[in-house]
Design a protein around this motif. Structure first.
Motif, short mmCIF file in Angstrom:
data_model
loop_
_atom_site.label_atom_id
_atom_site.label_comp_id
_atom_site.label_asym_id
_atom_site.label_seq_id
_atom_site.Cartn_x
_atom_site.Cartn_y
_atom_site.Cartn_z
N ASP A 1 -13.07 -46.66 26.63
CA ASP A 1 -11.84 -47.43 26.46
C ASP A 1 -10.63 -46.72 27.05
OD1 ASP A 1 -10.17 -49.51 25.70
OD2 ASP A 1 -9.80 -48.64 23.71
N ARG A 2 -10.76 -46.31 28.34
CA ARG A 2 -9.67 -45.65 29.06
C ARG A 2 -9.15 -44.41 28.33
NH1 ARG A 2 -5.82 -50.71 29.92
NH2 ARG A 2 -6.55 -50.97 27.79
N THR A 3 -10.06 -43.71 27.67
CA THR A 3 -9.69 -42.52 26.90
C THR A 3 -10.75 -41.44 27.08
OG1 THR A 3 -8.60 -43.90 25.23
CG2 THR A 3 -9.15 -41.64 24.59
N VAL A 4 -10.30 -40.21 27.23
CA VAL A 4 -11.19 -39.05 27.21
C VAL A 4 -10.59 -38.03 26.26
CG1 VAL A 4 -12.23 -37.16 28.51
CG2 VAL A 4 -12.00 -39.42 29.57
N LEU A 5 -11.40 -37.50 25.36
CA LEU A 5 -10.96 -36.49 24.40
C LEU A 5 -11.75 -35.21 24.60
CD1 LEU A 5 -10.72 -38.61 21.10
CD2 LEU A 5 -8.89 -38.10 22.74
N PHE A 6 -11.05 -34.09 24.70
CA PHE A 6 -11.65 -32.78 24.84
C PHE A 6 -11.51 -32.00 23.53
CE2 PHE A 6 -10.74 -33.90 29.21
CZ PHE A 6 -11.79 -33.34 29.94
N GLY A 7 -12.60 -31.41 23.08
CA GLY A 7 -12.54 -30.47 21.97
C GLY A 7 -12.54 -29.04 22.45
N GLY B 1 -19.44 -47.98 22.18
CA GLY B 1 -18.75 -47.77 23.43
C GLY B 1 -18.25 -46.36 23.67
N VAL B 2 -18.50 -45.46 22.73
CA VAL B 2 -18.07 -44.06 22.89
C VAL B 2 -19.22 -43.25 23.46
CG1 VAL B 2 -17.17 -42.01 21.75
CG2 VAL B 2 -16.45 -44.29 20.98
N ARG B 3 -18.96 -42.53 24.54
CA ARG B 3 -20.00 -41.73 25.20
C ARG B 3 -19.74 -40.25 24.98
NH1 ARG B 3 -18.33 -45.50 28.77
NH2 ARG B 3 -16.99 -44.01 29.87
N ALA B 4 -20.81 -39.51 24.74
CA ALA B 4 -20.71 -38.05 24.69
C ALA B 4 -20.81 -37.53 26.12
CB ALA B 4 -21.82 -37.47 23.82
N GLU B 5 -19.71 -37.10 26.66
CA GLU B 5 -19.69 -36.55 28.02
C GLU B 5 -20.27 -35.14 28.06
OE1 GLU B 5 -18.55 -37.75 30.92
OE2 GLU B 5 -17.77 -39.69 30.25
N GLN B 6 -20.03 -34.40 27.00
CA GLN B 6 -20.47 -33.01 26.94
C GLN B 6 -20.69 -32.66 25.47
OE1 GLN B 6 -17.65 -29.50 27.17
NE2 GLN B 6 -18.46 -29.44 29.27
N SER B 7 -21.66 -31.78 25.21
CA SER B 7 -21.95 -31.36 23.84
C SER B 7 -22.08 -29.85 23.78
CB SER B 7 -23.24 -32.00 23.33
OG SER B 7 -23.17 -33.40 23.35
N TYR B 8 -21.76 -29.28 22.63
CA TYR B 8 -22.04 -27.87 22.41
C TYR B 8 -23.55 -27.67 22.37
CZ TYR B 8 -17.11 -27.40 21.12
OH TYR B 8 -15.74 -27.41 21.14
N GLY C 1 -24.77 -28.89 19.05
CA GLY C 1 -25.36 -30.20 19.26
C GLY C 1 -24.38 -31.34 19.18
N ASN C 2 -23.18 -31.11 18.70
CA ASN C 2 -22.19 -32.17 18.59
C ASN C 2 -21.36 -32.30 19.86
OD1 ASN C 2 -22.49 -33.27 15.88
ND2 ASN C 2 -21.92 -31.21 15.18
N ALA C 3 -20.77 -33.46 20.03
CA ALA C 3 -20.03 -33.75 21.25
C ALA C 3 -18.77 -32.91 21.33
CB ALA C 3 -19.67 -35.22 21.30
N SER C 4 -18.56 -32.29 22.48
CA SER C 4 -17.34 -31.51 22.74
C SER C 4 -16.35 -32.29 23.59
CB SER C 4 -17.69 -30.20 23.42
OG SER C 4 -18.47 -30.42 24.57
N VAL C 5 -16.84 -33.28 24.35
CA VAL C 5 -16.00 -34.17 25.15
C VAL C 5 -16.54 -35.57 24.99
CG1 VAL C 5 -15.05 -34.69 27.43
CG2 VAL C 5 -15.58 -32.31 26.83
#
Length: 857
Positions: free
Chosen positions: A818-824, A777-784, A810-814
């Motif tokens: 589950d009602r959550t967004v994480l930014f790196g 259920g975790v989506r990569a919104e953005q990747s380096y 190549g790894n996810a940056s955002v």
């Protein structure tokens, strides 16, 4: 102050650096050292304090940002005015040090004006906290006609430098402008008091040297650049901003006031008085050096003036044994790296792009702030402040002596800066031959760039989904920085490419080409050049501000249908019929949406992320379009889930808090302490966290209330702090990986999700984070991006080989779910990367409206 890191030092400086980093809480004079605290770098791993600025300060700063300052008609000198007094404030932190409290400045300036006809006082604006900003000019009297002649000569120097270089009038009569900037960091006080003493001496002295100085110079003193911080004893202003990091963005009214002073006065010499480094630190700096200004001219003059200041400071007779004061130091000569002049965010470096050929940060020696302020006895604090005031005064006097003796060459070199820009002349690399008299110049000091022929900024770009508001904002910002911009009256071809009517063109054959290029260019990856950098190393407006910016390496603009502009063309538009669609790809568009939601307009969110406004709200949409400079289009989409105005609880940095308010979100600052005090969650829709919210530090009641809120509300997290809260509350199944905490810059990304829909292909990082082991259920919104994602900046692996850009690639940056967004990444860093702001807005709307009715088209 800037704090020197642990870097290789030349042997002569080792003893001084040892003292500068030692503790300084004992009472004996010979133990007084420099402030041992690291510089607070907003958004880095070293700064986890949540912002607390009041909304009123943001409103003042944002309202002032809409103003377009204009040059007033020339008036003679003196320009007297009687300043109304400020209420006495026994809580002013200056009082404990025996220094001038802010409320005593206006009366002092009134008194100084009465000493004769040399002193003038003007109010250049107000701080974020509402305090007046004072500019004092000291010069020999001028009639209105003489003042106009000075303005004419100053404009000739910039606009017709070849003619100015031959002007006998300029050589004979032009008054060399000198700018002394004080107290930009509020808890580095003494420059203000030194300047007030110098102004009084200049106002009353009758000796031949003073008369000669004032007959041939205008001396401008920004009495306190940061009155909010001076009063409160804080580094930052009322919005929590370090003003000595804000010159590229100019988000704060104090920064814009300083910019206006520089544009209006065109100083040849600048001092920016800081504290505290023992011994007194006097720029020029270590490598890397800014590649966009004429460093040969800058180094020649700055080093010569630094030697004079060093001699004057040492001549005061302070010693380590008697006073705890070490001999002065010049980083260019005495250090290898760690105190660079690479980014244009610092006052002296920014000034160089406006023709200042001798510019210095001066760090006075004895710490009186932070722990010292709280723990040292008052007599010792006042002894130190008196020493610091004397040191700052010596630096100012030495600079004025240098200006009196070398005014002709200083003005000639300023003219040459503008001549090179206007003619497209090549830069001159520094070397012992090109900059004679400066010891130790080596290949490590050579930084130059290849200027393109021009930049083109299309008014909008349907292919890349770049918006017209972004182009307009960028153009207006360039103009505010005195960069010349033209606009095409019809389609045209340049270097084999066709551009549409209305495109903006920035010709790099202009006096301030360095200013244009330092703002628009990609910049450079300098990770391999030096081991450490002082602050940010990449800042490209061309990549981060949301507009399409196309570089034209070569070619001719002759015959192109271009006309100069003084402001961007209006963008506001609302169709006359049907429902309305507002794209949300720019912070101005987000602010317009939030203004409509605040008025109760029923807005729905379309599947493509845009907002659908009913035809019945056309009048309100028109008001929003004009207020925010955005464009609505007609649509047949009905929209999906209804949107409502969000109430955001935010444990974030000052820059992030300001950016959220710039987008007109209703934000309440929170922190661990605020939650422990019993925060009422009932009015909150979503929580955003990047700083100072540690679940382990919460009381049982506060943790229970937080968990209850997150059971059915959204979370937006950024950086290591946001990721830690995500893990502690068991939301997204991801593994956060922290990169080098000193890494920062512009990076390439790949956008693949709805939150980052239409986002630029570049973003900003500081202490980057990425996410691996994405669970169900975790989506990569953005990747380096793959390979080396760093475009410009400084990002090295750690000593063990981890934490570098190759590991992030190549790894996810955002990530989201589950009602959550994480930014790196750092999409709101210091209110700077404007084109990235909508990602955070999209994340807030997404998590706050999760579970709403299913969207449909």
């Amino acid at each position: 102050m800037r704090t020197t890191r642990s870097v290789p030092a030349r042997p002569a400086l080792i003893a001084a650096l040892a003292l500068a980093t030692a503790g300084s809480l004992l009472l004996a004079p010979d133990t007084a050292g420099a402030d041992p605290l690291p510089v607070t770098r907003e958004g880095s791993a070293l700064d986890d304090r949540a912002a607390e600025a009041p909304a009123s300060a943001a409103r003042r700063a944002l309202a002032a940002a809409e103003e377009t300052p204009t040059r007033t008609a020339a008036r003679g000198y003196p320009r007297r005015q009687t300043l109304s007094p400020d209420p006495g404030n026994p809580g002013d932190k200056s009082l404990k040090l025996g220094l001038t409290p802010y409320h005593a400045i206006a009366p002092k300036l009134n008194a100084l004006q009465r000493f004769g006809d040399r002193v003038s006082v003007e109010v250049t604006g107000r701080s974020a906290g509402g305090h007046r900003l004072y500019l004092v000019t000291v010069t020999a009297p001028e009639t209105t006609g003489q003042a106009r002649a000075q303005d004419r000569m100053r404009e000739l120097i910039e606009n017709a430098p070849a003619t100015a270089a031959k002007s006998r009038e300029i050589k004979r009569a032009y008054k060399t402008p000198v700018f002394v900037n004080n107290n930009i960091h509020g808890n580095e006080w003494e420059g203000t008091d030194a300047s007030l003493k110098i102004i009084e001496q200049l106002a009353t002295a009758r000796d031949a040297k003073t008369r000669d100085l004032l007959a041939h110079s205008r001396l401008y003193f920004n009495i306190t650049a940061n009155p909010d911080g001076r009063i409160a004893g804080t580094r930052a202003n009322a919005n929590g901003f370090d003003l000595n990091r804000d010159f590229v963005t100019a988000s704060q009214p104090e920064s814009r006031a300083m910019r206006r002073i520089e544009l209006d006065t065109q100083p040849a010499v600048l001092l920016d008085l800081h504290g505290y480094v023992n011994g007194t630190l006097i720029e020029p700096t270590t490598p890397p050096h800014g590649e966009n200004y004429e460093y040969d001219l800058f180094l020649k003059n700055s080093y010569a003036n630094a030697l004079g200041m060093e001699s004057a400071v040492n001549a005061l007779g302070y010693t380590p044994a008697k006073d705890g004061v070490e001999p002065a130091q010049i980083p260019f000569r005495d250090q290898e790296e760690g105190w660079d002049d690479w980014p244009p965010i610092f006052t002296p470096q920014y000034a160089a792009f406006h023709g200042t050929v001798a510019a210095h940060t001066v760090e006075i020696p004895l710490a009186v702030n932070n722990e010292e302020y709280d723990q040292l006895p008052v007599p010792e604090l006042r002894r130190r402040s008196a020493v610091n005031t004397a040191v700052a005064g010596a630096a100012i006097r030495a600079t004025l002596d240098h200006v009196r003796e070398h005014r002709a060459s200083l003005v000639a070199d300023q003219i040459e800066v503008f001549r090179r820009g206007a003619t497209g002349a090549p830069q001159v690399p520094v070397s012992p031959r090109t900059v004679p008299g400066v010891p130790g110049i080596g290949p490590e000091d050579v930084y130059t760039t290849t200027f393109p022929r021009a930049y083109v900024i299309p008014p909008s770009d349907s292919r890349t989904q770049r918006s017209a508001p972004a182009a307009a904002r960028l153009v207006d910002h360039l103009l505010a920085n005195d960069v010349r911009v033209t606009r095409a009256t019809r389609p045209f071809r340049l270097a084999g490419r066709t551009y549409p009517r209305g495109s903006y063109v920035v010709d790099l054959h202009q006096p301030k080409r360095g200013m244009a290029n330092v703002l628009l260019a990609d910049g450079r990856d300098i990770s391999g050049k030096v081991s450490v950098m002082y602050d940010i190393s990449g800042w490209s407006l061309g990549r981060l501000w949301g507009a399409t910016v196309q570089q034209v390496p070569s070619g001719s603009l002759k015959g192109a249908p271009l006309r100069p502009v003084t402001e961007a063309a209006p963008v506001a538009h609302v169709p006359g019929h049907g429902d309305l669609r507002l794209r949300l790809t720019d912070p101005r568009e987000v602010a317009a949406l939030n203004s409509l939601l605040r008025q109760g307009v029923p807005v729905r969110r379309a599947p493509d992320g845009s907002a659908i406004v009913p035809a019945s709200a056309r009048g309100k949409a028109l008001t929003a379009a004009r207020a925010h400079g955005v464009s609505f289009t007609a649509t047949r989409l009905t929209g999906g889930a209804p949107l409502h105005r969000l109430r955001v609880a935010a444990a974030v940095t000052p820059g992030e808090l300001f950016a959220l308010r710039e987008m007109d979100f209703d934000v309440t600052p929170v922190s661990t302490a605020v939650l422990n005090a019993g925060f009422d969650w009932s009015g909150t829709d979503v929580l955003m966290v990047s700083a100072d919210l540690d679940p382990a530090g919460l009381t049982a009641a506060a943790r229970s209330a937080l968990d209850a809120f997150l059971d059915d509300h959204g979370l937006v997290g950024r950086g290591a702090t946001g990721a830690a809260l995500n893990a502690a509350t068991d939301r997204l199944a991801v593994k956060p990986v922290e990169g080098n905490p000193d890494a920062n810059g512009v990076v390439r990304t790949r956008n693949t999700g709805s939150v980052t829909r239409d986002a630029p292909a570049h973003t900003f990082v500081y202490a980057p984070v990425w996410f691996t082991d994405l669970g169900p259920g975790v989506r990569a919104e953005q990747s380096y991006a793959s390979g080396n994602p760093l475009v410009s900046g400084h990002w090295r692996p750690l000593r063990d080989g981890t934490g570098g850009p190759a590991a992030a690639a190549g790894n996810a940056s955002v990530v989201s779910g589950d009602r959550t967004v994480l930014f790196g990444t750092e999409p709101l860093f210091r209110d700077h990367p404007k084109g990235e702001f909508p990602q955070v807005a999209g994340a807030l709307f997404t998590v706050a409206h999760s579970g709403s009715a299913k969207e449909n088209g």
